[in-house]
Design an enzyme around this catalytic site. Structure first.
Site, PDB file in Angstrom:
ATOM      1  N   GLY A 107     -19.905  39.894 -22.091  1.00 48.43           N
ATOM      2  CA  GLY A 107     -18.972  40.310 -23.140  1.00 48.43           C
ATOM      3  C   GLY A 107     -18.749  39.205 -24.154  1.00 48.43           C
ATOM      4  N   ARG A 171     -25.838  42.527 -20.871  1.00 46.97           N
ATOM      5  CA  ARG A 171     -25.512  42.132 -19.504  1.00 46.97           C
ATOM      6  C   ARG A 171     -26.733  42.186 -18.583  1.00 46.97           C
ATOM      7  NH1 ARG A 171     -20.221  41.354 -18.687  1.00 46.97           N
ATOM      8  NH2 ARG A 171     -18.750  42.363 -20.081  1.00 46.97           N
ATOM      9  N   ASP A 202     -21.060  35.571 -13.723  1.00 50.83           N
ATOM     10  CA  ASP A 202     -22.326  36.200 -13.331  1.00 50.83           C
ATOM     11  C   ASP A 202     -23.496  35.613 -14.123  1.00 50.83           C
ATOM     12  OD1 ASP A 202     -21.293  37.905 -11.386  1.00 50.83           O
ATOM     13  OD2 ASP A 202     -20.776  39.439 -12.857  1.00 50.83           O
ATOM     14  N   LYS A 228     -18.121  30.762 -20.603  1.00 45.21           N
ATOM     15  CA  LYS A 228     -17.535  31.716 -21.554  1.00 45.21           C
ATOM     16  C   LYS A 228     -16.851  32.839 -20.813  1.00 45.21           C
ATOM     17  CE  LYS A 228     -19.052  35.350 -21.700  1.00 45.21           C
ATOM     18  NZ  LYS A 228     -19.691  36.665 -21.598  1.00 45.21           N
ATOM     19  N   THR A 229     -15.743  33.303 -21.225  1.00 38.15           N
ATOM     20  CA  THR A 229     -15.155  34.597 -20.897  1.00 38.15           C
ATOM     21  C   THR A 229     -13.693  34.584 -21.317  1.00 38.15           C
ATOM     22  OG1 THR A 229     -14.583  36.276 -19.273  1.00 38.15           O
ATOM     23  CG2 THR A 229     -14.674  34.063 -18.399  1.00 38.15           C
ATOM     24  N   ILE A 230     -13.303  35.656 -21.988  1.00 31.41           N
ATOM     25  CA  ILE A 230     -11.889  35.767 -22.371  1.00 31.41           C
ATOM     26  C   ILE A 230     -11.021  35.891 -21.124  1.00 31.41           C
ATOM     27  CG2 ILE A 230     -12.336  36.805 -24.631  1.00 31.41           C
ATOM     28  CD1 ILE A 230     -11.342  39.494 -23.201  1.00 31.41           C
ATOM     29  N   ASP A 231     -11.616  36.342 -20.013  1.00 32.27           N
ATOM     30  CA  ASP A 231     -10.824  36.641 -18.813  1.00 32.27           C
ATOM     31  C   ASP A 231     -10.137  35.409 -18.217  1.00 32.27           C
ATOM     32  OD1 ASP A 231     -11.920  39.072 -19.258  1.00 32.27           O
ATOM     33  OD2 ASP A 231     -12.936  39.269 -17.330  1.00 32.27           O
ATOM     34  N   LYS A 268      12.643  54.806 -28.420  1.00 33.80           N
ATOM     35  CA  LYS A 268      12.313  56.092 -27.796  1.00 33.80           C
ATOM     36  C   LYS A 268      11.073  56.043 -26.904  1.00 33.80           C
ATOM     37  CE  LYS A 268       9.563  57.584 -31.705  1.00 33.80           C
ATOM     38  NZ  LYS A 268       9.281  58.481 -32.768  1.00 33.80           N
ATOM     39  N   TYR A 441     -11.081  45.048 -26.244  1.00 34.24           N
ATOM     40  CA  TYR A 441     -12.124  44.805 -27.243  1.00 34.24           C
ATOM     41  C   TYR A 441     -11.525  44.229 -28.539  1.00 34.24           C
ATOM     42  CZ  TYR A 441     -14.734  47.487 -23.862  1.00 34.24           C
ATOM     43  OH  TYR A 441     -15.310  47.894 -22.688  1.00 34.24           O
ATOM     44  N   GLY A 443      -9.669  41.795 -28.873  1.00 31.58           N
ATOM     45  CA  GLY A 443      -9.495  40.332 -28.875  1.00 31.58           C
ATOM     46  C   GLY A 443     -10.787  39.556 -28.700  1.00 31.58           C
ATOM     47  N   ARG A 444     -11.866  40.245 -28.322  1.00 33.02           N
ATOM     48  CA  ARG A 444     -13.057  39.494 -27.907  1.00 33.02           C
ATOM     49  C   ARG A 444     -13.847  38.905 -29.080  1.00 33.02           C
ATOM     50  NH1 ARG A 444     -16.255  42.698 -23.301  1.00 33.02           N
ATOM     51  NH2 ARG A 444     -17.045  43.822 -25.094  1.00 33.02           N
TER      52      ARG A 444
HETATM   53  P1  FBP Z   1     -17.465  38.618 -19.467  1.00 32.93           P
HETATM   54  O1  FBP Z   1     -17.048  38.282 -18.074  1.00 32.93           O
HETATM   55  O2  FBP Z   1     -18.901  38.910 -19.619  1.00 32.93           O
HETATM   56  O3  FBP Z   1     -17.005  37.572 -20.446  1.00 32.93           O
HETATM   57  O4  FBP Z   1     -16.726  39.948 -19.919  1.00 32.93           O
HETATM   58  C1  FBP Z   1     -15.396  40.141 -19.639  1.00 32.93           C
HETATM   59  C2  FBP Z   1     -14.891  41.456 -20.162  1.00 32.93           C
HETATM   60  O5  FBP Z   1     -14.371  41.325 -21.454  1.00 32.93           O
HETATM   61  C3  FBP Z   1     -13.867  42.013 -19.189  1.00 32.93           C
HETATM   62  O6  FBP Z   1     -12.576  41.634 -19.513  1.00 32.93           O
HETATM   63  C4  FBP Z   1     -14.124  43.494 -19.271  1.00 32.93           C
HETATM   64  O7  FBP Z   1     -13.831  44.141 -18.055  1.00 32.93           O
HETATM   65  C5  FBP Z   1     -15.575  43.591 -19.520  1.00 32.93           C
HETATM   66  O8  FBP Z   1     -15.924  42.436 -20.219  1.00 32.93           O
HETATM   67  C6  FBP Z   1     -15.943  44.793 -20.344  1.00 32.93           C
HETATM   68  O9  FBP Z   1     -17.323  44.860 -20.401  1.00 32.93           O
HETATM   69  P2  FBP Z   1     -18.146  45.714 -21.432  1.00 32.93           P
HETATM   70  O10 FBP Z   1     -18.224  44.914 -22.674  1.00 32.93           O
HETATM   71  O11 FBP Z   1     -19.485  45.815 -20.790  1.00 32.93           O
HETATM   72  O12 FBP Z   1     -17.430  47.004 -21.627  1.00 32.93           O
END
Ligand code: FBP
Length: 569
Positions: A107, A171, A202, A228-231, A268, A441, A443-444
């Site tokens: 991602g 991926r 991964d 890398k990863t926003i997570d 509300k 999506y 924020g990525r």
């Molecule tokens: P990465 O681990 O590859 O950085 O991706 C993280 C992520 O943004 C997760 O937060 C999310 O579950 C997943 O990608 C969504 O994947 P896709 O882009 O394949 O829908």
């Protein structure tokens, strides 16, 4: 480099002119902020600008599941970490001529373009004959030998910009003998000295496998990973944070705080907001600390308390009733994307589904008889849409695609039913008008924060230096990130030391361990001390948009500030 940037910018100023044949952005398309960010010059530790030396750490043979990991990585296992250090009187090198490939994997995360520009600048500044190739559309580009040569003209428009679109990503997992053969052909045909893999846990696991493979084949190509990863879950004693997290949490915090202000203005709606973060709740925790929602579910806590779906539902319903009794039929609830996997009953169901679906897609009527009685009951009691989403194909690494499971809708449905039941039973009824949201999506691909610009540019340089230094199977690392970039320390840690053995697609395999929220950590401690005061009051906090200028320009996220730990040497 500054001159080059100015040259590049001068090109933009020629109205309507395309930057290069390969870049389709014209000056008319660029926003004023895009232009301003092109002129931002990332801060870099000075050591990466001149001649430097190396210091090796101790051998790293202390991974969990050591024996099994050693079997997978006989050549790489146990190698030492390395640090780039001042060149105390050693020979001054001018830089080797290198041919390097770079690939974006998984991602997107804000800052990826700066890793590439940092890598390019490192190679170019050290030796103008060096060449950088960008593999197109992720690891599948390596298999297909699909690449572009990256030069200044091509890179310039992407400096300090969000997205991964300079070369794209996917991926693809390189795993079959045929794929390895194709990769060997590509690497040999381009005569690559190095390959930089920009990815999450991964993808970095895959980088280590490739590094081991090249050594075993006696090929010269070194492989360096970039975290890398926003997570935010690619984090450990060696990697202080993954890039992209800082920017993504700032984007989501702004959006969530807007929801808080909407809730208190219109009075509300209940906003149920799911935030990305496939396997860990770092994003939700950080956004909660920044915005003070009425409730934030932290998956790791749900898991520790063994809370089932029904228990979580009841706890949300309790909050809604309590607030309704105060005349407040509105609020904000945050939940992490991976919440369902933290609930023991749903997790059991998912694990069973993973095994059942390891051989490929099956229809629901083929799946149900294979489930245990408890999981079958739960599966049947789920809203049909959610049951369907749980059976969707796994990603190429064997993960459930939790971004496709609408758990905010699941909770809304379950809470609604619970409130109706309570009303039927003569307990307090209340009006409940929920609105589901999913921020992921959004924020990525945001414009990276100054922190991510600087961090990524430094990571790119570090990856280049590691390849030039003949290192392989390492992840580029930057230490002391809470200090100004001028004080950062850079080097590389063996990927194997971050691994353990996990079950994927029905098999035990080595993977880089994901870091979950530490319930004893500083960030969670502060959250758990404050959260009760957010339940019934409206203490919504507005951190505002990402700041590139002004007093907050160089601020970094709360999680990193409160939990930064010194890496092991
Ligand atoms: P990465 O681990 O590859 O950085 O991706 C993280 C992520 O943004 C997760 O937060 C999310 O579950 C997943 O990608 C969504 O994947 P896709 O882009 O394949 O829908």
């Amino acid at each position: 480099m500054e001159n080059m940037q100015l040259n590049g910018d001068a090109k933009h100023r020629k109205a309507g002119r395309t930057l290069s044949s390969a870049v389709s952005v014209t000056v008319a398309d660029l926003s004023p902020l895009h232009r301003a960010r092109l002129e931002y010059f990332p801060r870099l530790p000075p050591i990466l600008k001149g001649a430097f030396g190396w210091r090796e750490g101790e051998p790293t043979d202390f991974a969990d599941d050591a024996e099994e990991i050693k079997r997978y990585f006989p050549n790489l296992y146990g190698q030492p970490s390395v640090f780039i250090v001042p060149n105390r009187g050693g020979p001054v090198t001018t830089g080797k001529t290198l041919r390097v490939g770079v690939v974006l994997s998984g991602g997107p995360a804000p800052g990826g373009h700066n890793v590439i520009s940092g890598l390019f600048d490192y190679l170019y500044n050290r030796n103008r004959d060096s060449v950088l190739f960008g593999f197109l559309n992720g690891p599948s580009g390596i298999i297909k030998n699909n690449y572009v040569q990256l030069d200044e003209e091509r890179i310039y428009p992407y400096r300090n910009q969000g997205g991964f679109h300079i070369i794209g990503s996917d991926r693809t997992k390189i795993e079959t003998p045929e794929q390895f053969q194709k990769v060997d052909e590509t690497v040999r045909s381009l005569d690559l000295d190095g390959l930089v893999v920009i990815g999450g846990d991964d993808s970095n696991t895959n980088a280590a496998i490739l590094a081991e493979h090249f050594v075993a084949q006696k090929m010269k190509t070194r492989v360096i990973g970039v975290p890398k990863t926003i997570d935010g879950d690619l984090r450990n004693a060696f990697v202080e944070t993954s890039f992209g997290f800082d920017t993504a949490v700032k984007v989501y915090s702004e959006l969530v705080s807007n929801l808080g202000y909407d809730a208190i203005s219109a009075k509300k709606s209940w906003h149920f907001c799911r935030l990305m973060g496939r396997s860990a709740s770092h994003i939700t925790l950080e956004v909660a600390l920044q915005t003070h929602p009425n409730m934030a579910l932290i998956g790791e806590e749900v898991m520790e308390k063994k809370q089932t779906l029904t228990q979580v539902t009841k706890s949300i319903a309790d909050l809604i009733v309590e607030r309704a009794e105060m005349g407040k039929s509105f609020g904000v609830v945050l939940l992490p994307e991976g919440l369902v996997e933290f609930m023991p009953d749903v997790d059991k169901l998912i694990l069973e589904l993973n095994e059942i679906l390891a051989g490929g897609h099956l229809e629901e009527d083929q799946i149900i008889p294979k489930l245990t009685e408890q999981s079958r009951y739960l599966f049947r009691s789920l809203p049909p849409l959610i049951a369907k989403q749980l059976t969707l194909d796994r990603d190429p690494h064997g993960n459930v695609q939790v971004s496709k499971i609408e758990s905010e809708r699941l909770l809304i449905q379950m809470v609604s039913d619970e409130l109706k039941e309570r009303k039927k039973a003569g307990l307090a009824g209340c009006s409940f008008s929920p609105i589901p949201h999913f921020f992921g999506y959004e924020g990525r691909c945001s414009l990276p924060s100054n922190f991510d610009c600087n961090y990524c540019y430094t990571l790119g340089h570090t990856a280049g230096a590691l390849i030039e230094g003949g290192r392989t199977g390492l992840v580029a690392t930057v230490r002391h990130l809470t200090k100004p970039p001028e004080q950062w320390e850079v080097g590389g840690y063996p990927l194997t030391v971050m691994m353990d053995i996990e079950r994927r697609k029905g098999k035990n395999v080595p993977v880089i361990k994901k870091a979950l929220v530490d319930l004893k950590g500083e960030a969670f401690r502060i959250f758990s001390e404050q959260r009760d005061s957010w339940r019934l009051a409206e203490d919504y906090r507005c951190p505002g948009p990402i700041q590139h200028f002004g007093p907050m320009a160089d601020s970094i996220n709360f999680t990193l500030m409160s939990e930064a730990r010194d890496s092991v040497a």
